[in-house]
Design a protein around this motif. Sequence first.
Motif, PDB file in Angstrom:
ATOM      1  N   LYS A   1       0.816  -1.209   0.000  1.00  0.00           N
ATOM      2  CA  LYS A   1       0.000   0.000   0.000  1.00  0.00           C
ATOM      3  C   LYS A   1       0.852   1.262   0.000  1.00  0.00           C
TER       4      LYS A   1
ATOM      5  N   ASP B   1      -6.602  -1.492  -2.035  1.00  0.00           N
ATOM      6  CA  ASP B   1      -5.483  -0.723  -1.497  1.00  0.00           C
ATOM      7  C   ASP B   1      -5.645   0.761  -1.798  1.00  0.00           C
TER       8      ASP B   1
ATOM      9  N   CYS C   1      -7.959   2.152   0.747  1.00  0.00           N
ATOM     10  CA  CYS C   1      -7.262   2.372   2.020  1.00  0.00           C
ATOM     11  C   CYS C   1      -6.465   3.675   1.974  1.00  0.00           C
TER      12      CYS C   1
ATOM     13  N   ILE D   1     -12.363   3.443   2.977  1.00  0.00           N
ATOM     14  CA  ILE D   1     -12.836   2.164   3.493  1.00  0.00           C
ATOM     15  C   ILE D   1     -14.064   2.410   4.360  1.00  0.00           C
TER      16      ILE D   1
ATOM     17  N   THR E   1      -9.738  -3.571   7.131  1.00  0.00           N
ATOM     18  CA  THR E   1      -8.706  -4.118   6.253  1.00  0.00           C
ATOM     19  C   THR E   1      -8.065  -5.319   6.925  1.00  0.00           C
TER      20      THR E   1
ATOM     21  N   TRP F   1      -6.487   3.403   8.573  1.00  0.00           N
ATOM     22  CA  TRP F   1      -6.221   4.161   7.358  1.00  0.00           C
ATOM     23  C   TRP F   1      -6.933   5.509   7.352  1.00  0.00           C
TER      24      TRP F   1
END
Length: 190
Positions: free
Chosen positions: A23, A38, A41, A46, A52, A58
């Motif tokens: 990421k 990704d 994120c 998200i 995750t 994140w």
Amino acid sequence: MNSFQENIVKWALLGLEDELDEKDLSKATSFRTISLNDKRCLAGLISKRKDTDDGMDWYTFGSMNRVAKFKYAIESNDSDLAEAVDSIPIKGEVKKSDYNKYKRLFIKSTKMKKPLAAATRLLALKRPDIFVCIDGKNKKRLCEKYGITEQSLTLDTYWDFIKRIHESLWFKEESTSVYKKFQVALLDCI
């Protein structure tokens, strides 16, 4: 310091930066090649703070779930957004022309009128040694610290703001600290 920032410091201290590779925008060959999950994120899109497999928070730079135009650009794998992110070099000097290309393509992609938080989020993740994410929680404090008004800090003036940071004595100091490569992105907490 929040959990994401603590993880970055921990990884740096332990030499475990490779755990971030999947990421990590600073190591990706192209934004296009990063998986959609990704990208979500990285973009703060998200559905839950820890939704995750890696358990990382994140939302370090805030949630972008309510920023529909940014979310659409990420979800649709917009080629202009990918080109914008890819226009910032992974290492070495970032020139004003690189930033201007990023800014132009980011705005073209997202069609946002006030893109500062979303745009600087991706910049700080791509080059944490150069850029800081400006959001509602840190904008006032950073503007006060660097002598500008909140209203004057926009994506158009962000480059000049970053140059002020780079003119600081602490930025110019030679350092072997593990924090050096994250120091600008973590500016509001160190």
